[in-house]
Design a protein around this motif. Structure first.
Motif, mmCIF file in Angstrom:
data_model
loop_
_atom_site.group_PDB
_atom_site.id
_atom_site.type_symbol
_atom_site.label_atom_id
_atom_site.label_comp_id
_atom_site.label_asym_id
_atom_site.label_seq_id
_atom_site.Cartn_x
_atom_site.Cartn_y
_atom_site.Cartn_z
ATOM 1 N N LYS A 197 -74.330 58.527 -42.479
ATOM 2 C CA LYS A 197 -74.992 56.941 -41.931
ATOM 3 C C LYS A 197 -73.670 55.941 -42.555
ATOM 4 O O LYS A 197 -73.666 55.200 -42.631
ATOM 5 N N LYS B 144 -65.459 44.638 -43.553
ATOM 6 C CA LYS B 144 -66.448 44.645 -43.498
ATOM 7 C C LYS B 144 -67.850 44.905 -45.235
ATOM 8 O O LYS B 144 -67.058 45.692 -45.347
ATOM 9 N N ASP C 288 -70.710 47.754 -38.804
ATOM 10 C CA ASP C 288 -69.684 48.343 -39.053
ATOM 11 C C ASP C 288 -68.171 48.213 -37.400
ATOM 12 O O ASP C 288 -67.468 47.920 -37.684
ATOM 13 N N GLY D 146 -76.787 50.232 -37.967
ATOM 14 C CA GLY D 146 -75.411 50.427 -39.016
ATOM 15 C C GLY D 146 -74.599 49.618 -37.770
ATOM 16 O O GLY D 146 -73.019 49.740 -38.614
#
Ligand code: ADP
Ligand code: ASP
Ligand code: MG
Length: 472
Positions: free
Chosen positions: A269, A7, A214, A211
């Protein structure tokens, strides 16, 4: 043959140079004989800009919204032109980009007319970021003799319909991954997919939450029983604290799933909090790596971390929190009281991070959000309520706190000057967390870092970089 899901985050695909670096990293894995699935984020900052465009349109600022879209159109077009030199491929890709922006503009005009932005339409708007980046990167791979092929993530990642933060439907994802991705992998192709975006069972676009790319990688890794999941980002791995806050943060070489999940949940993060779960279930190692420094070995997240001589592995900070104090005026801690409080948070779908209770009061912390006045109004039916924003949660994580005495004294001794509002230890045996004023947070992290990482264990932390800085 081993299978890896790679990723690449926003900064790893932010411009042609970054995409070229990403292509060479992928080419390396393919050359090593690995079956490879690539998941990409939107180009850096694009998600924020799309959200801003949607918000502007829904407020009636049609011109502002279309101006943001027009800048994004130029950025994507320029990136495509810089990367794709074969004329036929370049024109096919540029046409596709123009079509996508035309349809985005139509949605923005519609929003400006109806002046309402629902979570469902917000997901549709924001999905353009990953839909575009994945197309450009798949085309760039094909030009660089990586057998890349674009796959629309929305056909593989199936979720429920909680727009904005949808929950994956694992069984369906496994079925779709087997149907759509396995045959490509068996033909030696490299599927390139957008992260973060998904669709519900009826095909309506959803997203996995900010986010979330992921998470896409981990879901695919789990569904395909990958041998490794690689999260490529802009730092050398999971560090002992956010390097933006604490410049002398060290790379953590190895960390357990449990520790990484706590860190992610409490604000680091670098990893989406849900990432770890599909990997833990199937015991798939996760690696966090730096696309700007690919030879660095990064951080390896594994089920059982080796013993570490320092109590903590890392310090996370979560900002923009509020504390809500519920002080019972009528109904002292009776049976069912906490349930009544939590039912209100549940009704507003507001997750609670930390709770502390006494005989007469309950304090809770939540992400600052615009539902707080409504939540407070409902809570005030039960008790007196106060809430206050601009708070930060500091969370120290490490398996080796287990059984150590005097830890709290050491932690609070290192930040004697800071006013601590709430403390929690024990929810998981591997974290100590406390709430302070947001303005004190960065300094507190630096003081704690100096206190606990002054003499780091070289088997767990990369001390070479610090030695090099001292000797130069
Ligand atoms: P990506 O776009 O690749 O997903 P993110 O911006 O989501 O990257 O995450 C990487 C950032 O996370 C880093 O640039 C760093 O500032 C921040 N970060 C916060 N805490 C940590 C930590 N403990 N270790 C490493 N990075 C951290
Ligand atoms: N582009 C999305 C975001 O910025 C998802 C991701 O990058 O992980 O939140
Ligand atoms: Mg990220």
């Amino acid at each position: 043959m081993s299978l890896v899901v790679m990723k690449f985050g926003g900064t790893s695909v932010e411009d042609p140079a970054a995409i070229n670096r990403t292509a060479s990293i992928v080419a390396g894995r393919v050359a090593a004989g690995k079956q490879t699935v690539v998941v990409v984020s939107a180009m850096a900052k694009v998600t924020d800009q799309l959200l801003r465009a949607a918000a502007a349109a829904a407020k009636g600022d049609r011109t502002g919204a279309l101006a943001i879209s027009s800048r994004l159109r130029a950025r994507h077009r320029d990136t495509a032109c810089a990367l794709i030199k074969t004329p036929a491929n370049a024109s096919a890709l540029c046409n596709l980009i123009e079509q996508k922006f035309d349809s985005l503009d139509e949605i923005l005009r519609g929003l400006a007319a109806i002046l309402e932005l629902t979570p469902r339409i917000s997901d549709l708007v924001v999905s353009y970021g990953e839909r575009l980046s994945s197309r450009i990167i798949a085309a760039a791979f094909a030009e660089r003799s990586i057998n890349g092929t674009h796959v629309d993530a929305r056909e593989v990642i199936v979720t429920d319909s909680q727009f904005g933060k949808a929950a994956p439907l694992d069984v369906l994802i496994e079925k779709r991954a087997t149907e759509h991705l396995r045959p490509l992998l068996e033909q030696g192709k490299v599927p390139v997919m957008g992260g973060f975006i998904a669709s519900n069972e009826t095909g309506i676009t959803t997203t996995l939450g900010r986010g979330g790319s992921d998470f896409t990688a981990a879901l695919l890794g789990g569904a395909l029983a990958a041998d490794a999941i690689e999260i490529w980002t802009d730092v050398d791995g999971i560090m002992t604290s956010d390097p933006r806050v604490c410049p002398d943060a060290l790379r953590v070489k190895v960390i357990s799933f449990e520790e990484a999940a706590e860190l992610a949940y409490f604000g680091a993060k670098v990893l989406h909090p849900a990432t770890i779960l599909p990997a833990v279930r199937k015991n798939i190692p996760v690696l966090v790596l730096n696309s700007k420094n690919p030879s660095n070995e990064g951080t390896r997240i594994i089920s059982i971390a080796p013993h570490c001589s320092s109590p903590f592995k890392s310090i996370a900070v979560k900002k923009k929190l509020s504390i809500i104090d519920v002080v019972a005026s009528r109904m002292l801690m009776t049976h069912g009281y906490l349930k009544a409080i939590f039912d209100i948070f549940d009704k507003h779908q507001c997750p609670v991070d930390m709770v502390s209770t006494s005989e007469v009061s309950v304090s809770l912390t939540v992400d600052s959000n615009d539902k707080l006045p409504l939540i407070a109004a409902d809570l005030s039916q039960l008790a007196d309520v106060k809430y206050e924003g601009k708070k930060a949660l500091i969370c120290l994580v490490g398996e080796d706190i287990r059984g150590q005495s005097g830890m709290a004294a050491q932690v609070f001794g290192a930040i004697k000057h800071v006013n601590v509002r709430m403390i929690s230890q024990g929810a998981s045996e591997i974290n100590m967390s406390f709430m302070i004023e947001e303005d004190d947070a960065d300094e507190a992290v630096r003081s704690l870092h100096a206190a606990f990482f002054g003499n780091p264990d070289p088997t767990i932390f990369d001390t070479e970089a610090r030695k090099a800085a001292v000797s130069s």
